[in-house]
Design a protein around this motif. Sequence first.
Motif, PDB file in Angstrom:
ATOM      1  N   ARG A  23       0.911  -1.135  -0.094  1.00 20.81           N
ATOM      2  CA  ARG A  23       0.020  -0.189   0.025  1.00 20.81           C
ATOM      3  C   ARG A  23       0.780   1.211  -0.108  1.00 20.81           C
ATOM      4  N   SER A  24       2.189   1.116   0.118  1.00 20.88           N
ATOM      5  CA  SER A  24       2.908   2.329   0.344  1.00 20.88           C
ATOM      6  C   SER A  24       4.283   2.186  -0.084  1.00 20.88           C
ATOM      7  N   PRO A  25       4.777   2.041  -1.249  1.00 20.36           N
ATOM      8  CA  PRO A  25       5.896   1.749  -2.065  1.00 20.36           C
ATOM      9  C   PRO A  25       6.832   2.868  -1.347  1.00 20.36           C
ATOM     10  N   GLY A  26       8.181   2.298  -0.910  1.00 18.44           N
ATOM     11  CA  GLY A  26       9.089   3.006  -0.461  1.00 18.44           C
ATOM     12  C   GLY A  26       9.272   3.217   1.060  1.00 18.44           C
ATOM     13  N   ASN A  27       8.141   2.614   1.609  1.00 19.22           N
ATOM     14  CA  ASN A  27       8.134   2.623   2.991  1.00 19.22           C
ATOM     15  C   ASN A  27       8.333   1.296   3.764  1.00 19.22           C
ATOM     16  N   GLU A  28       9.251   0.668   3.133  1.00 18.02           N
ATOM     17  CA  GLU A  28       9.702  -0.849   3.576  1.00 18.02           C
ATOM     18  C   GLU A  28       9.922  -0.751   5.299  1.00 18.02           C
ATOM     19  N   GLY A  29       9.165  -1.412   6.083  1.00 15.63           N
ATOM     20  CA  GLY A  29       9.307  -1.630   7.282  1.00 15.63           C
ATOM     21  C   GLY A  29       8.959  -0.660   8.129  1.00 15.63           C
ATOM     22  N   ASP A  30       8.122   0.309   7.428  1.00 17.14           N
ATOM     23  CA  ASP A  30       7.101   1.256   8.042  1.00 17.14           C
ATOM     24  C   ASP A  30       6.055   0.910   8.858  1.00 17.14           C
ATOM     25  N   PRO A  31       6.254   0.851  10.157  1.00 20.44           N
ATOM     26  CA  PRO A  31       5.088   0.203  11.275  1.00 20.44           C
ATOM     27  C   PRO A  31       3.927   1.174  11.205  1.00 20.44           C
ATOM     28  N   LYS A  32       3.944   2.401  10.749  1.00 22.55           N
ATOM     29  CA  LYS A  32       2.918   3.204  10.814  1.00 22.55           C
ATOM     30  C   LYS A  32       1.430   2.770  10.259  1.00 22.55           C
ATOM     31  N   LEU A  33       1.808   1.941   9.310  1.00 23.33           N
ATOM     32  CA  LEU A  33       0.597   1.135   8.343  1.00 23.33           C
ATOM     33  C   LEU A  33      -0.170   0.243   9.399  1.00 23.33           C
ATOM     34  N   VAL A  34       0.663  -0.549  10.144  1.00 22.49           N
ATOM     35  CA  VAL A  34       0.112  -1.498  10.954  1.00 22.49           C
ATOM     36  C   VAL A  34      -0.544  -0.885  12.287  1.00 22.49           C
ATOM     37  N   ALA A  35       0.176   0.247  12.505  1.00 24.25           N
ATOM     38  CA  ALA A  35      -0.513   0.910  13.957  1.00 24.25           C
ATOM     39  C   ALA A  35      -1.829   1.738  13.378  1.00 24.25           C
ATOM     40  N   ALA A  36      -1.878   2.299  12.227  1.00 24.33           N
ATOM     41  CA  ALA A  36      -3.031   2.933  11.968  1.00 24.33           C
ATOM     42  C   ALA A  36      -3.897   2.083  11.839  1.00 24.33           C
ATOM     43  N   GLU A  37      -3.804   0.875  11.202  1.00 26.76           N
ATOM     44  CA  GLU A  37      -5.038  -0.245  11.029  1.00 26.76           C
ATOM     45  C   GLU A  37      -5.359  -0.617  12.324  1.00 26.76           C
ATOM     46  N   LEU A  38      -4.540  -0.956  13.181  1.00 30.71           N
ATOM     47  CA  LEU A  38      -4.934  -1.241  14.686  1.00 30.71           C
ATOM     48  C   LEU A  38      -5.777  -0.115  15.167  1.00 30.71           C
ATOM     49  N   ALA A  39      -5.313   1.187  15.155  1.00 32.79           N
ATOM     50  CA  ALA A  39      -6.017   2.200  15.756  1.00 32.79           C
ATOM     51  C   ALA A  39      -7.339   2.336  15.113  1.00 32.79           C
ATOM     52  N   LYS A  40      -7.556   2.044  14.030  1.00 36.72           N
ATOM     53  CA  LYS A  40      -8.853   2.197  13.340  1.00 36.72           C
ATOM     54  C   LYS A  40     -10.010   1.058  13.928  1.00 36.72           C
ATOM     55  N   TRP A  41      -9.597   0.031  14.324  1.00 35.83           N
ATOM     56  CA  TRP A  41     -10.669  -1.071  14.745  1.00 35.83           C
ATOM     57  C   TRP A  41     -10.696  -1.502  15.988  1.00 35.83           C
ATOM     58  N   VAL A  42      -9.499  -1.118  16.900  1.00 37.15           N
ATOM     59  CA  VAL A  42      -9.538  -1.604  18.229  1.00 37.15           C
ATOM     60  C   VAL A  42     -10.027  -0.543  19.322  1.00 37.15           C
TER      61      VAL A  42
END
Length: 213
Positions: free
Chosen positions: A193-212
């Motif tokens: 979803r975010s080329p160039g952002n290898e290893g970026d944990p922000k995507l994971v954190a953002a998805e968790l923040a959306k649903w938890v």
Amino acid sequence: MTVWMTKTFFRAVPFALLAAFLVGGCQPAGSPVAGDPPLTGARIGGPFTLTGGDGKRHASSEFAGRYTLVYFGYSYCPDVCPVDLLHLMNGLKLFERQDPARAAKVQPLFITVDPERDTPDAVAKFAAQFHPRLLGLTGTPDEIARVAKAYLVSYRKVPGTTPDSYLMAHTQLAYLMGPDGQPVALIPTDDVRSPGNEGDPKLVAAELAKWVK
Ligand code: NI
């Protein structure tokens, strides 16, 4: 800023702090979003009982009332699993810094697809590399086959040069499951979803923040 000042600045800032800043540790978590999560009603998951890295049996019912972040892989995986787990667990750590109360409701689980080599001890050592709360789970080949099927994960042995050096081809998915055991969302394991952002944990954190919640 002069070169001298720049150098002094970087020497003066402890690396841990700088690292936390660079991964967005200063950003607050987003609020949960309204509406049905993407996997609402999907037939994914189900009850299981497996053996933990702690040597104890763990039934899925013990996670009732909490979210689980479930990833399937194997500890001998040379590339994909460790990278995925690094992304996922760094994302969870980021969410923990942003919103400790909500993040505490998420139990991360690593379920092996290689029960032959992944003893409780092996999954424990592997999981400990990524997050102190990541619970490694293994089981009999039958138990693993059943839980993998329930989570739509397929896997197969790819022979290596020696009988012990085989690889496991496997589905690369991470699920967020809800407090009722129902599927909530896929958590990005990869960077598509975010080329160039290898290893970026922000995507994971953002998805968790959306649903938890
Ligand atoms: Ni793997």
